[in-house]
Every structure is written in structure tokens, then in C-alpha cells.
Design a protein around this motif. Structure first.
Motif, PDB file in Angstrom:
ATOM      1  N   ARG A  58       0.822  -1.214   0.000  1.00 23.60           N
ATOM      2  CA  ARG A  58       0.000   0.000   0.000  1.00 23.60           C
ATOM      3  C   ARG A  58       0.852   1.258   0.000  1.00 23.60           C
ATOM      4  NH1 ARG A  58      -5.230   1.296   3.881  1.00 23.60           N
ATOM      5  NH2 ARG A  58      -5.773   3.286   2.887  1.00 23.60           N
ATOM      6  N   ASP A  59       1.940   1.274   0.763  1.00 25.22           N
ATOM      7  CA  ASP A  59       2.775   2.477   0.819  1.00 25.22           C
ATOM      8  C   ASP A  59       3.389   2.775  -0.544  1.00 25.22           C
ATOM      9  OD1 ASP A  59       2.214   2.797   3.491  1.00 25.22           O
ATOM     10  OD2 ASP A  59       4.049   1.811   4.175  1.00 25.22           O
ATOM     11  N   ALA A  60       3.880   1.736  -1.219  1.00 25.07           N
ATOM     12  CA  ALA A  60       4.484   1.938  -2.535  1.00 25.07           C
ATOM     13  C   ALA A  60       3.442   2.405  -3.549  1.00 25.07           C
ATOM     14  CB  ALA A  60       5.147   0.649  -3.018  1.00 25.07           C
ATOM     15  N   ILE A  61       2.240   1.824  -3.475  1.00 30.11           N
ATOM     16  CA  ILE A  61       1.172   2.223  -4.403  1.00 30.11           C
ATOM     17  C   ILE A  61       0.785   3.682  -4.153  1.00 30.11           C
ATOM     18  CG2 ILE A  61      -1.181   1.758  -5.153  1.00 30.11           C
ATOM     19  CD1 ILE A  61      -0.707  -1.163  -4.126  1.00 30.11           C
ATOM     20  N   THR A  62       0.663   4.053  -2.895  1.00 29.92           N
ATOM     21  CA  THR A  62       0.331   5.436  -2.556  1.00 29.92           C
ATOM     22  C   THR A  62       1.405   6.392  -3.063  1.00 29.92           C
ATOM     23  OG1 THR A  62      -0.900   4.730  -0.588  1.00 29.92           O
ATOM     24  CG2 THR A  62      -0.177   7.026  -0.666  1.00 29.92           C
ATOM     25  N   ARG A  63       2.670   6.000  -2.950  1.00 29.75           N
ATOM     26  CA  ARG A  63       3.766   6.831  -3.468  1.00 29.75           C
ATOM     27  C   ARG A  63       3.636   7.026  -4.980  1.00 29.75           C
ATOM     28  NH1 ARG A  63       7.813   4.245  -1.411  1.00 29.75           N
ATOM     29  NH2 ARG A  63       8.262   2.923  -3.207  1.00 29.75           N
ATOM     30  N   GLN A  64       3.296   5.954  -5.689  1.00 33.02           N
ATOM     31  CA  GLN A  64       3.087   6.067  -7.130  1.00 33.02           C
ATOM     32  C   GLN A  64       1.939   7.031  -7.436  1.00 33.02           C
ATOM     33  OE1 GLN A  64       2.213   2.025  -8.212  1.00 33.02           O
ATOM     34  NE2 GLN A  64       4.080   1.258  -7.232  1.00 33.02           N
ATOM     35  N   HIS A  65       0.866   6.911  -6.686  1.00 33.90           N
ATOM     36  CA  HIS A  65      -0.295   7.770  -6.912  1.00 33.90           C
ATOM     37  C   HIS A  65       0.038   9.243  -6.672  1.00 33.90           C
ATOM     38  CE1 HIS A  65      -3.329   4.242  -6.153  1.00 33.90           C
ATOM     39  NE2 HIS A  65      -2.632   4.110  -7.265  1.00 33.90           N
ATOM     40  N   GLN A  72       0.978  15.351 -13.045  1.00 32.17           N
ATOM     41  CA  GLN A  72      -0.118  15.932 -13.819  1.00 32.17           C
ATOM     42  C   GLN A  72      -0.170  17.446 -13.629  1.00 32.17           C
ATOM     43  OE1 GLN A  72      -4.334  15.254 -12.663  1.00 32.17           O
ATOM     44  NE2 GLN A  72      -4.605  14.455 -14.737  1.00 32.17           N
ATOM     45  N   ALA A  73       0.078  17.907 -12.416  1.00 34.87           N
ATOM     46  CA  ALA A  73       0.067  19.342 -12.139  1.00 34.87           C
ATOM     47  C   ALA A  73       1.166  20.068 -12.915  1.00 34.87           C
ATOM     48  CB  ALA A  73       0.223  19.590 -10.641  1.00 34.87           C
ATOM     49  N   LEU A  74       2.212  19.335 -13.298  1.00 34.78           N
ATOM     50  CA  LEU A  74       3.312  19.926 -14.065  1.00 34.78           C
ATOM     51  C   LEU A  74       3.140  19.739 -15.565  1.00 34.78           C
ATOM     52  CD1 LEU A  74       6.375  18.885 -11.839  1.00 34.78           C
ATOM     53  CD2 LEU A  74       5.263  21.131 -11.990  1.00 34.78           C
ATOM     54  N   GLY A  75       2.012  19.161 -15.976  1.00 35.19           N
ATOM     55  CA  GLY A  75       1.734  19.026 -17.392  1.00 35.19           C
ATOM     56  C   GLY A  75       2.151  17.725 -18.029  1.00 35.19           C
ATOM     57  N   VAL A  76       2.533  16.731 -17.228  1.00 34.69           N
ATOM     58  CA  VAL A  76       2.889  15.423 -17.776  1.00 34.69           C
ATOM     59  C   VAL A  76       1.604  14.642 -18.038  1.00 34.69           C
ATOM     60  CG1 VAL A  76       4.152  13.271 -17.366  1.00 34.69           C
ATOM     61  CG2 VAL A  76       5.058  15.441 -16.499  1.00 34.69           C
ATOM     62  N   PRO A  77       1.458  14.022 -19.215  1.00 38.82           N
ATOM     63  CA  PRO A  77       0.225  13.269 -19.500  1.00 38.82           C
ATOM     64  C   PRO A  77       0.184  11.954 -18.718  1.00 38.82           C
ATOM     65  CG  PRO A  77       1.770  13.036 -21.319  1.00 38.82           C
ATOM     66  CD  PRO A  77       2.377  14.031 -20.376  1.00 38.82           C
ATOM     67  N   VAL A  78      -0.588  11.931 -17.675  1.00 39.05           N
ATOM     68  CA  VAL A  78      -0.737  10.751 -16.817  1.00 39.05           C
ATOM     69  C   VAL A  78      -2.220  10.599 -16.491  1.00 39.05           C
ATOM     70  CG1 VAL A  78       1.585  10.792 -15.819  1.00 39.05           C
ATOM     71  CG2 VAL A  78      -0.211  12.194 -14.798  1.00 39.05           C
ATOM     72  N   ALA A  79      -2.561   9.524 -15.786  1.00 36.04           N
ATOM     73  CA  ALA A  79      -3.952   9.281 -15.391  1.00 36.04           C
ATOM     74  C   ALA A  79      -3.990   8.964 -13.900  1.00 36.04           C
ATOM     75  CB  ALA A  79      -4.547   8.133 -16.199  1.00 36.04           C
ATOM     76  N   PRO A  80      -3.858   9.987 -13.046  1.00 37.90           N
ATOM     77  CA  PRO A  80      -3.859   9.747 -11.602  1.00 37.90           C
ATOM     78  C   PRO A  80      -5.147   9.072 -11.150  1.00 37.90           C
ATOM     79  CG  PRO A  80      -3.151  11.986 -12.088  1.00 37.90           C
ATOM     80  CD  PRO A  80      -3.717  11.413 -13.357  1.00 37.90           C
ATOM     81  N   PRO A  81      -5.105   8.364 -10.025  1.00 38.97           N
ATOM     82  CA  PRO A  81      -6.292   7.666  -9.536  1.00 38.97           C
ATOM     83  C   PRO A  81      -7.356   8.628  -9.028  1.00 38.97           C
ATOM     84  CG  PRO A  81      -4.541   7.561  -7.925  1.00 38.97           C
ATOM     85  CD  PRO A  81      -3.943   8.171  -9.143  1.00 38.97           C
ATOM     86  N   VAL A  82      -8.560   8.121  -8.979  1.00 42.77           N
ATOM     87  CA  VAL A  82      -9.683   8.880  -8.430  1.00 42.77           C
ATOM     88  C   VAL A  82      -9.636   8.767  -6.908  1.00 42.77           C
ATOM     89  CG1 VAL A  82     -12.195   9.105  -8.376  1.00 42.77           C
ATOM     90  CG2 VAL A  82     -11.040   8.356 -10.490  1.00 42.77           C
ATOM     91  N   GLU A  83      -9.786   9.893  -6.222  1.00 41.85           N
ATOM     92  CA  GLU A  83      -9.828   9.863  -4.765  1.00 41.85           C
ATOM     93  C   GLU A  83     -11.222   9.464  -4.291  1.00 41.85           C
ATOM     94  OE1 GLU A  83      -8.591  13.652  -3.295  1.00 41.85           O
ATOM     95  OE2 GLU A  83      -6.469  13.268  -3.701  1.00 41.85           O
ATOM     96  N   ASP A  84     -11.257   8.670  -3.211  1.00 38.70           N
ATOM     97  CA  ASP A  84     -12.560   8.275  -2.678  1.00 38.70           C
ATOM     98  C   ASP A  84     -13.117   9.387  -1.776  1.00 38.70           C
ATOM     99  OD1 ASP A  84     -11.348   8.086  -0.160  1.00 38.70           O
ATOM    100  OD2 ASP A  84     -11.233   5.901  -0.200  1.00 38.70           O
ATOM    101  N   ALA A  85     -14.207   9.115  -1.103  1.00 36.75           N
ATOM    102  CA  ALA A  85     -14.882  10.133  -0.297  1.00 36.75           C
ATOM    103  C   ALA A  85     -14.016  10.653   0.843  1.00 36.75           C
ATOM    104  CB  ALA A  85     -16.185   9.575   0.255  1.00 36.75           C
ATOM    105  N   HIS A  86     -12.975   9.896   1.217  1.00 33.06           N
ATOM    106  CA  HIS A  86     -12.087  10.309   2.304  1.00 33.06           C
ATOM    107  C   HIS A  86     -10.743  10.814   1.788  1.00 33.06           C
ATOM    108  CE1 HIS A  86     -14.895   8.614   5.198  1.00 33.06           C
ATOM    109  NE2 HIS A  86     -14.936   7.503   4.479  1.00 33.06           N
ATOM    110  N   GLY A  87     -10.602  10.928   0.470  1.00 29.57           N
ATOM    111  CA  GLY A  87      -9.353  11.424  -0.098  1.00 29.57           C
ATOM    112  C   GLY A  87      -8.303  10.363  -0.305  1.00 29.57           C
ATOM    113  N   ASP A  88      -8.672   9.101  -0.094  1.00 25.94           N
ATOM    114  CA  ASP A  88      -7.719   8.004  -0.303  1.00 25.94           C
ATOM    115  C   ASP A  88      -7.766   7.532  -1.754  1.00 25.94           C
ATOM    116  OD1 ASP A  88      -6.920   7.940   2.389  1.00 25.94           O
ATOM    117  OD2 ASP A  88      -8.636   6.688   2.923  1.00 25.94           O
ATOM    118  N   THR A  89      -6.650   6.993  -2.233  1.00 28.91           N
ATOM    119  CA  THR A  89      -6.592   6.473  -3.605  1.00 28.91           C
ATOM    120  C   THR A  89      -6.378   4.969  -3.658  1.00 28.91           C
ATOM    121  OG1 THR A  89      -4.206   6.946  -3.713  1.00 28.91           O
ATOM    122  CG2 THR A  89      -5.715   8.653  -4.539  1.00 28.91           C
ATOM    123  N   VAL A  90      -6.065   4.355  -2.519  1.00 30.48           N
ATOM    124  CA  VAL A  90      -5.874   2.907  -2.458  1.00 30.48           C
ATOM    125  C   VAL A  90      -6.984   2.318  -1.598  1.00 30.48           C
ATOM    126  CG1 VAL A  90      -4.330   1.003  -1.882  1.00 30.48           C
ATOM    127  CG2 VAL A  90      -3.375   3.190  -2.641  1.00 30.48           C
TER     128      VAL A  90
END
Length: 338
Positions: A58-65, A72-90
Motif C-alpha cells: 500500500r505504501d508503494a502504491i500510494t507513493r506512485q499515486h 499531472q500538475a506539471l503538465g505530464v500526460p498521466v492518469a492519476p487515480p480517483v480519490e474516494d470520499a475520504h481522499g484516499d486512492t488505495v
């Protein structure tokens, strides 16, 4: 092929974690890799890519996310995960790790489908990835280690083991014959060039770790998203640039399309701020890596997994051709003209 109920993702439980994701309509497997499983999840709100991370770190996956969000904020074409209702991605469900990503409509393109201008765009893109990762990721002292090059003595032992398995394969087919030929050929090359083993290389840069055609989606002629960041890590950056080109631009006969390699590498050097010496050293190390690399044969003969078999003819021929055309390959990457 549908997954069994034991491996099918828990779509209902997963979607309840998100704000208004829609009701599930279908969940179809996309591909199955060694590191994860992927599904196209359609709901009444749209389509998603549902990823089951088999490693479960989970820690490694979160780091990737977090990395993809910052990229993405810097303009790199990526597809970040969708955050759930609590702001988590994993989402950890039943001890398994899942992530929901937006579905990206696009297609994969190899080097044969890229023009010279698109090859330059590819080099610039990877250079952008490396420079942006440098901005958003920190390298600590534990990650700044040296990478040893392959030991030819260990490779000779592996060749002997694989030769025994290939010669004993029943029923024997054309793949086994080619594998035996290539292993004998490679052993002779290693014996001839054993004194050219490169010294250890220092790693101090974050890289994608698996940059190749199946991890880059195009929409029309432009990159739409770099996907599959499972191997995000600290490695020598120029080696990733060389490895990627050796996959994108290899031709069926095992030769690199050097005109496109030259365009790609020139753009990469400019975007990453890498000089000719860095690329030349990376070419030497990746060439040596290819001489000692038998991963496809290990899959087939040791793991009884034949999914990579179609890659073997070109990949095995490349090591031989690269050795013969060593200077031309180095000069294409390093920008030398002779």
C-alpha cells in the motif's frame, strides 16, 4: 475470459467508497500482467480503469499515486487515480489493494508507427518525465546505491541450465531450436567481450521504471497518458532512455531504426539536460545487460510461461546486431557523427 468469483474485483463494495461513481454496468478484464490485473469498469456515470495491485504494498502504491498527481500538475500526460470520499486512492478490501483510474481512450503505438517528429516528441516526453520527477520526488541516502553490471560467470551458468532445458523440451519445436542457437551464439559473444564488463553505475534519479509502448497511450498522434507506474524507482535515468528506445525502435529482424533513435535521443538529451557522455555510458551498460539477459527463456523453460515467446526472435537478434553495430548505436544515442 471472465475472472472466477475468487479473483473478480469486489465492484459493489469498492464503488461505495466513492462519491457518486454511478451504478456498475460491467467489469471486463483488460490485460493480465505479472504485477497487477486491470479491468474496464463501466458505470452509469462513465468508464473507469480498475486496477488490482497484486503486490499489495500500500505504501508503494500510494507513493506512485502521489507522484502521478504531482506530475499531472506539471503538465505530464498521466492518469492519476480517483480519490474516494475520504481522499484516499488505495482501497484495501479483503486484504487486496485496488485503485480506480479514469478510463483513457487511446491506443498503443510502437516505433514503426511513429514518424521522425513523433520520435522526437517521445524523447522529449521521457526527458520531461525525468526532470519533473526530480522536482516532485526526493532521493534519500538509502536510495543512492551503486548498480552492479551482470556477472558473465553467472550468465554462463544460466546458459548451461537453460540449454539443458531447451534440449530436453518435448515436443521440440522451432522455438527450442532457435533458443539453442541463440544461447550458443550469445555464450560465444560473452566469451569474446568479457573484458568489456562495465563498472558499477550510481543511481540518483527517479524514473518510470517500465517505459515502453504498452505503457503509453496515444490519442491520434499525441501521447494521452503514461500508465503503469508500478516500477517507479531510483535508477540511472539515461539507462531508462536507452532501454525504452531498444523496445520502441527494434525491428522484427532485431535491428534498431537508428534514424528514429537519433531523433528520439537528441530530443531526450535536450529535455533532460543529459550530455553525450551520460548517454554513451548508458548505451554501454544496456548493451551489456542485453548480452546477459535471458528473461524470455527463463519464463518459458523455468516458469513454463510462454506469453513472452513472440518477443524472442527480435530481442535475441538485437543483442547480436547491437554488438556488431556497437559504435553506430552509441553514436546515435550520444549525438556523435563519426
Amino acid at each position: 475470459m471472465p475472472r472466477s468469483s475468487a479473483t473478480a474485483p469486489p465492484v459493489g463494495v469498492l464503488l461505495r467508497r466513492y462519491d457518486d461513481p454511478g451504478e456498475p454496468l460491467s467489469c471486463e478484464p483488460v490485460t493480465q500482467g505479472l504485477l497487477n490485473r486491470g479491468y474496464r469498469l463501466a458505470t452509469t456515470r462513465g468508464a473507469y480503469f480498475l486496477k488490482h495491485h497484486l503486490d499489495g504494498d500500500r505504501d508503494a502504491i500510494t507513493r506512485q499515486h502521489r507522484a502521478t498527481q504531482r506530475l499531472q500538475a506539471l503538465g505530464v500526460p498521466v492518469a492519476p487515480p480517483v480519490e474516494d470520499a475520504h481522499g484516499d486512492t488505495v482501497a484495501v478490501i479483503g486484504g487486496r489493494c485496488y485503485a480506480l483510474h479514469p478510463w483513457i481512450d487511446g491506443r498503443h503505438r510502437d516505433g514503426a508507427q511513429l514518424t521522425a517528429a513523433q520520435s522526437r516528441r517521445l524523447g522529449s516526453l521521457l526527458g520531461l518525465v525525468h526532470t519533473c520527477l526530480e522536482q516532485v520526488m526526493e532521493v534519500d541516502a538509502t536510495q543512492c546505491r551503486e548498480y552492479e553490471s551482470a556477472d558473465p560467470e553467472e550468465t554462463f551458468a544460466l546458459i548451461d541450465e537453460l540449454l539443458t532445458l531447451a534440449r530436453g523440451a518435448r515436443p521440440r519445436d522451432g522455438f527450442d531450436t532457435l533458443a539453442e542457437h541463440r544461447m550458443l551464439e550469445r555464450r560465444a559473444l560473452l566469451e569474446r567481450h568479457a573484458d568489456r564488463r562495465p563498472p558499477p553505475a550510481s543511481a540518483g534519479c527517479w524514473v518510470h521504471g517500465d517505459f515502453h509502448p504498452l505503457n503509453l497511450l496515444y490519442r491520434g498522434g499525441e501521447p494521452a497518458a503514461i500508465v503503469d507506474w508500478d516500477r517507479l524507482g531510483v535508477q540511472p535515468r539515461a539507462e531508462e532512455a536507452v532501454r525504452a528506445a531498444a523496445i520502441f525502435f527494434v525491428q522484427p529482424a532485431g535491428e534498431l531504426e537508428l534514424t528514429k533513435v537519433r531523433a528520439y535521443a537528441q530530443a531526450y538529451r535536450r529535455a533532460a539536460g543529459a550530455d553525450a557522455a551520460e548517454l554513451a555510458a548508458a548505451v554501454h551498460r544496456v548493451w551489456w545487460e542485453r548480452l546477459n539477459d535471458f528473461w524470455i527463456l527463463r519464463w518459458r523453460y523455468q516458469l513454463h510461461d510462454r506469453r513472452a515467446d513472440p518477443q524472442f526472435p527480435a530481442a535475441s537478434a538485437l543483442a547480436v546486431w547491437w554488438t556488431r553495430e556497437y559504435e553506430a548505436v552509441r553514436d546515435a544515442f550520444a549525438g556523435r557523427t563519426g
